[in-house]
Design a protein around this motif. Structure first.
Motif, short mmCIF file in Angstrom:
data_model
loop_
_atom_site.label_atom_id
_atom_site.label_comp_id
_atom_site.label_asym_id
_atom_site.label_seq_id
_atom_site.Cartn_x
_atom_site.Cartn_y
_atom_site.Cartn_z
N VAL A 112 4.35 2.08 -6.08
CA VAL A 112 3.98 0.78 -5.66
C VAL A 112 3.29 0.82 -4.41
O VAL A 112 2.37 0.32 -3.92
CB VAL A 112 5.40 0.02 -5.30
CG1 VAL A 112 5.04 -1.16 -4.39
CG2 VAL A 112 6.19 -0.36 -6.44
N HIS A 113 3.35 2.00 -3.87
CA HIS A 113 2.67 2.15 -2.17
C HIS A 113 1.36 2.57 -2.60
O HIS A 113 0.26 2.07 -1.99
CB HIS A 113 3.45 3.49 -1.68
CG HIS A 113 3.13 3.42 -0.08
ND1 HIS A 113 1.92 3.99 0.33
CD2 HIS A 113 3.67 2.98 1.02
CE1 HIS A 113 1.78 3.86 1.85
NE2 HIS A 113 2.90 3.15 1.91
N ASP A 114 1.04 3.30 -3.54
CA ASP A 114 -0.35 3.85 -3.56
C ASP A 114 -0.86 3.53 -4.77
O ASP A 114 -2.22 4.03 -5.20
CB ASP A 114 -0.36 5.39 -3.35
CG ASP A 114 -0.18 5.82 -1.83
OD1 ASP A 114 -0.97 4.96 -1.02
OD2 ASP A 114 0.70 6.49 -1.39
N GLY A 115 -0.35 3.04 -5.95
CA GLY A 115 -0.85 2.72 -7.15
C GLY A 115 -0.63 3.82 -8.07
O GLY A 115 -0.40 5.00 -7.82
N PHE A 134 0.19 -1.26 -3.18
CA PHE A 134 0.66 -2.18 -2.32
C PHE A 134 0.83 -1.76 -0.86
O PHE A 134 1.61 -2.50 -0.08
CB PHE A 134 1.63 -2.97 -2.88
CG PHE A 134 1.35 -3.68 -4.24
CD1 PHE A 134 0.63 -4.70 -4.13
CD2 PHE A 134 1.52 -3.09 -5.43
CE1 PHE A 134 0.62 -5.55 -5.34
CE2 PHE A 134 1.23 -3.63 -6.54
CZ PHE A 134 0.58 -5.04 -6.49
N GLY A 135 0.73 -0.50 -0.75
CA GLY A 135 1.25 0.01 0.58
C GLY A 135 0.54 -0.54 1.96
O GLY A 135 1.17 -0.68 2.79
N GLY A 136 -0.63 -1.07 1.58
CA GLY A 136 -1.34 -1.76 2.70
C GLY A 136 -0.89 -3.23 2.99
O GLY A 136 -1.32 -3.72 4.08
N GLY A 177 -4.43 8.45 -2.22
CA GLY A 177 -5.24 7.38 -3.21
C GLY A 177 -4.18 7.27 -4.30
O GLY A 177 -2.85 7.47 -4.25
N PRO A 178 -4.71 6.62 -5.34
CA PRO A 178 -3.72 6.14 -6.66
C PRO A 178 -3.28 7.56 -7.41
O PRO A 178 -4.00 8.49 -7.12
CB PRO A 178 -4.68 5.41 -7.47
CG PRO A 178 -5.80 5.56 -6.84
CD PRO A 178 -5.74 6.04 -5.74
N TRP A 179 -1.97 7.42 -7.46
CA TRP A 179 -1.38 8.53 -8.33
C TRP A 179 -1.75 8.55 -9.74
O TRP A 179 -2.20 7.49 -10.24
CB TRP A 179 0.26 8.36 -8.39
CG TRP A 179 0.80 8.38 -6.85
CD1 TRP A 179 1.17 7.75 -6.02
CD2 TRP A 179 1.22 9.91 -6.50
NE1 TRP A 179 1.92 8.15 -5.13
CE2 TRP A 179 1.81 9.64 -5.06
CE3 TRP A 179 1.17 11.18 -6.98
CZ2 TRP A 179 2.24 10.55 -4.27
CZ3 TRP A 179 1.73 12.18 -5.75
CH2 TRP A 179 2.27 11.90 -4.71
#
Ligand code: HEC
Length: 191
Positions: A112-115, A134-136, A177-179
């Motif tokens: 959720v935080h980093d995609g 959604f972290g930002g 960045g995204p995982w």
């Protein structure tokens, strides 16, 4: 000629009388009544809290009242993963009965935080899409609330996540960045 002058004078109306008629008693009484009522009203209300014209109780939202996992899920996640958590076959993976959701709580927090992007297998199906970060946009408390919600909804029955877990994640993986599935497995031991 003189006669002409006189005629003009006789044509004149008499001067109007001024200031000789008093204000009618009814009007004075009405005015006095209004002044009394007005000042009496102010005195009577002195010290009352100012609640606005019709004394309705103003609605004051508490700062933390908005943090509700179910509401956040409906607003932020349900458009893709659906209200029933079953996702959309071939496009959005399910969160109900997903080992990614119910395992180590840091994994759904990370997603959720980093995609997340790249191939992933969820409940025996393969997906290849991209989930936004959604972290930002969500606070640590909001991420904890929405992840706690999906871990517990639809008979998932996993323990809730505290805000500390999200804060700890942020400290460790700041500006990431995204995982991908591989990175999740290496860093957090995903399923
Ligand atoms: C724009 C669509 C979209 C939104 C909004 C979205 N996701 Fe996802 N999510 C995806 C996609 C697509 C994947 C799979 C990504 C891939 O294929 O690598 C995914 C994967 C996941 C996974 C891991 C796989 C699984 O099914 O268990 C979790 C957990 C998850 N999302 C949780 C959430 C939560 C919680 C929210 C709301 C805060 C959310 N997602 C919002 C599209 C979305």
């Amino acid at each position: 000629m003189n006669q002409e002058k006189d005629r003009a004078r006789r044509r004149e109306q008499p001067e109007p009388e001024e200031g000789t008629r008093p204000v009618p008693k009814v009007v004075s009484a009405l005015l006095a009544g209004l002044v009394l009522w007005g000042s009496g009203y102010i005195l009577w209300h002195a010290g009352w809290p100012l609640t606005g014209g019709d004394s309705r109780t103003p609605v004051v939202l508490q700062a933390d009242e908005g943090v509700n996992g179910a509401n956040l899920y409906a607003n932020v996640c349900a458009s893709c993963h659906q209200g029933n958590g079953r996702g959309v076959p071939g496009a959005f993976p399910p969160l109900a009965d997903s080992a990614w959701v119910t395992g180590d709580p840091r994994i759904p927090v990370a997603i959720v935080h980093d995609g997340l992007q790249g191939p992933i297998e969820v409940a025996g199906e393969r997906y290849q899409g991209a989930m936004p970060a959604f972290g930002g946009q969500l606070s640590a408390a909001e991420i904890a609330a929405v992840v706690s919600h999906v871990r517990n909804a639809w008979s998932n029955g996993a323990a809730e996540v505290s805000t500390d877990v999200v804060a700890g994640y942020r400290e460790r993986f700041a500006e990431r960045g995204p995982w991908t599935v591989d990175a999740l497995r290496t860093e957090l031991g995903g399923p």
